[in-house]
Motif scaffolding. Sequence first.
Motif, mmCIF file in Angstrom:
data_model
loop_
_atom_site.group_PDB
_atom_site.id
_atom_site.type_symbol
_atom_site.label_atom_id
_atom_site.label_comp_id
_atom_site.label_asym_id
_atom_site.label_seq_id
_atom_site.Cartn_x
_atom_site.Cartn_y
_atom_site.Cartn_z
ATOM 1 N N GLY A 98 31.937 31.343 20.480
ATOM 2 C CA GLY A 98 32.701 30.023 21.200
ATOM 3 C C GLY A 98 34.106 29.813 20.709
ATOM 4 O O GLY A 98 34.758 29.115 21.341
ATOM 5 N N ALA A 99 34.626 30.546 19.585
ATOM 6 C CA ALA A 99 35.795 30.021 19.166
ATOM 7 C C ALA A 99 36.726 31.155 19.744
ATOM 8 O O ALA A 99 38.045 30.804 19.654
ATOM 9 C CB ALA A 99 35.961 30.388 17.364
ATOM 10 N N LEU A 100 36.273 32.138 20.481
ATOM 11 C CA LEU A 100 37.237 32.982 21.444
ATOM 12 C C LEU A 100 37.235 32.390 22.899
ATOM 13 O O LEU A 100 36.312 32.289 23.374
ATOM 14 C CB LEU A 100 36.745 34.233 21.403
ATOM 15 C CG LEU A 100 36.728 34.994 19.979
ATOM 16 C CD1 LEU A 100 36.094 36.200 19.981
ATOM 17 C CD2 LEU A 100 38.161 35.364 19.484
ATOM 18 N N THR A 101 38.512 32.584 23.445
ATOM 19 C CA THR A 101 38.648 31.925 24.816
ATOM 20 C C THR A 101 38.923 33.170 25.798
ATOM 21 O O THR A 101 39.851 33.190 26.904
ATOM 22 C CB THR A 101 39.677 31.005 24.931
ATOM 23 O OG1 THR A 101 41.039 31.588 24.403
ATOM 24 C CG2 THR A 101 39.528 29.684 23.999
ATOM 25 N N ILE A 102 38.723 34.428 25.197
ATOM 26 C CA ILE A 102 38.964 35.769 26.157
ATOM 27 C C ILE A 102 37.991 35.841 27.024
ATOM 28 O O ILE A 102 36.770 35.937 26.944
ATOM 29 C CB ILE A 102 38.849 36.936 25.043
ATOM 30 C CG1 ILE A 102 40.336 36.724 24.199
ATOM 31 C CG2 ILE A 102 39.533 38.092 26.052
ATOM 32 C CD1 ILE A 102 40.252 37.673 23.038
ATOM 33 N N HIS A 103 38.599 36.018 28.316
ATOM 34 C CA HIS A 103 37.602 35.882 29.535
ATOM 35 C C HIS A 103 38.070 37.220 30.641
ATOM 36 O O HIS A 103 39.318 37.418 30.417
ATOM 37 C CB HIS A 103 37.526 34.751 30.177
ATOM 38 C CG HIS A 103 36.772 33.808 29.419
ATOM 39 N ND1 HIS A 103 35.343 33.504 29.569
ATOM 40 C CD2 HIS A 103 37.284 32.891 28.437
ATOM 41 C CE1 HIS A 103 35.143 32.460 28.869
ATOM 42 N NE2 HIS A 103 36.234 31.815 27.949
ATOM 43 N N ASP A 104 37.355 37.795 31.426
ATOM 44 C CA ASP A 104 37.646 38.474 32.429
ATOM 45 C C ASP A 104 37.524 38.008 33.680
ATOM 46 O O ASP A 104 37.710 38.908 34.849
ATOM 47 C CB ASP A 104 36.916 39.894 32.172
ATOM 48 C CG ASP A 104 35.391 39.649 31.860
ATOM 49 O OD1 ASP A 104 35.015 38.474 32.475
ATOM 50 O OD2 ASP A 104 34.791 40.731 31.627
ATOM 51 N N ASP A 105 37.209 36.741 33.748
ATOM 52 C CA ASP A 105 37.234 36.057 35.025
ATOM 53 C C ASP A 105 38.138 34.898 35.146
ATOM 54 O O ASP A 105 38.506 34.458 34.192
ATOM 55 C CB ASP A 105 35.732 35.544 35.524
ATOM 56 C CG ASP A 105 35.304 34.372 34.240
ATOM 57 O OD1 ASP A 105 35.784 34.850 33.272
ATOM 58 O OD2 ASP A 105 34.378 33.864 34.617
ATOM 59 N N PRO A 106 38.471 34.667 36.333
ATOM 60 C CA PRO A 106 39.499 33.526 36.403
ATOM 61 C C PRO A 106 39.141 32.124 35.836
ATOM 62 O O PRO A 106 37.960 31.945 35.842
ATOM 63 C CB PRO A 106 39.833 33.116 37.786
ATOM 64 C CG PRO A 106 39.382 34.554 38.520
ATOM 65 C CD PRO A 106 38.289 35.086 37.539
ATOM 66 N N GLU A 107 40.261 31.482 35.303
ATOM 67 C CA GLU A 107 39.736 30.081 34.747
ATOM 68 C C GLU A 107 39.179 29.289 35.673
ATOM 69 O O GLU A 107 39.743 28.973 36.672
ATOM 70 C CB GLU A 107 40.710 29.556 33.682
ATOM 71 C CG GLU A 107 40.599 28.142 33.186
ATOM 72 C CD GLU A 107 41.646 27.807 32.389
ATOM 73 O OE1 GLU A 107 41.386 26.661 31.766
ATOM 74 O OE2 GLU A 107 42.483 28.588 32.260
ATOM 75 N N PRO A 108 38.285 28.397 35.531
ATOM 76 C CA PRO A 108 37.697 27.532 36.840
ATOM 77 C C PRO A 108 38.940 26.582 36.870
ATOM 78 O O PRO A 108 39.476 26.070 36.157
ATOM 79 C CB PRO A 108 36.465 26.942 36.057
ATOM 80 C CG PRO A 108 35.947 27.734 35.125
ATOM 81 C CD PRO A 108 37.134 28.388 34.409
ATOM 82 N N GLY A 109 38.955 26.243 38.233
ATOM 83 C CA GLY A 109 40.079 25.436 38.557
ATOM 84 C C GLY A 109 39.556 23.929 38.702
ATOM 85 O O GLY A 109 39.892 23.085 38.747
#
Length: 205
Positions: free
Chosen positions: A194-205
């Motif tokens: 949970g300390a990582l913010t790396i994602h492969d989907d767009p950030e929710p608007g």
Amino acid sequence: MAKKRTEARSTSAPSRDRGRMTRRRLIEATAQLCKERPGAEVSVAEIANAAGAFPNQVTYYFGSKDSLLVHAAFLGLLHDARRIERVGRQAPDAATFRRNIARAVLAMPSLPSVARALAAGISKPELAPVVDQHLQLLFRQSERFVSQLINSRGWEARRPLDVEARTFWSTALGAVLLVRAGAHGTVADLDLAGALTIHDDPEPG
């Protein structure tokens, strides 16, 4: 006169090379001993014997055994971090990356030695610059790795990469310090992923 200066330079260069090699052997020997005997005290005599050096060379090159232990602890951590990078590259997606990286980091054999090094930096101010130097190297190495990975995969981090690296490692190392200080629970109770913010989907608007 010029000949003497040339001779002095030619003899001092091999001396510096030998010094660097001795220093490196001492660090590597200490790191190996700490890995083989986690939590146990390692004497200067044992370190010198394993490195093929003299005990007084520990203080000559490092000032103290504690300083050498700090260098050795972070050498082990940087080696572990490179292995962790291989784990990260094998992840097929960002969620797996976060999960696998967190699991692998908390299992690193170098963490107990690094926790002792951090504690030494707190209790002995003269060691704080040594600890900081190695931490900055760790942060930069991790930042470069994450930058290369997300650029090649088309992933994204939801905060600046320097903050990402510092936050992740601060969380991991802080957890180890708490456990070693006697806090209830283990590092397994920590949501390091949970300390990582790396994602492969767009950030929710």
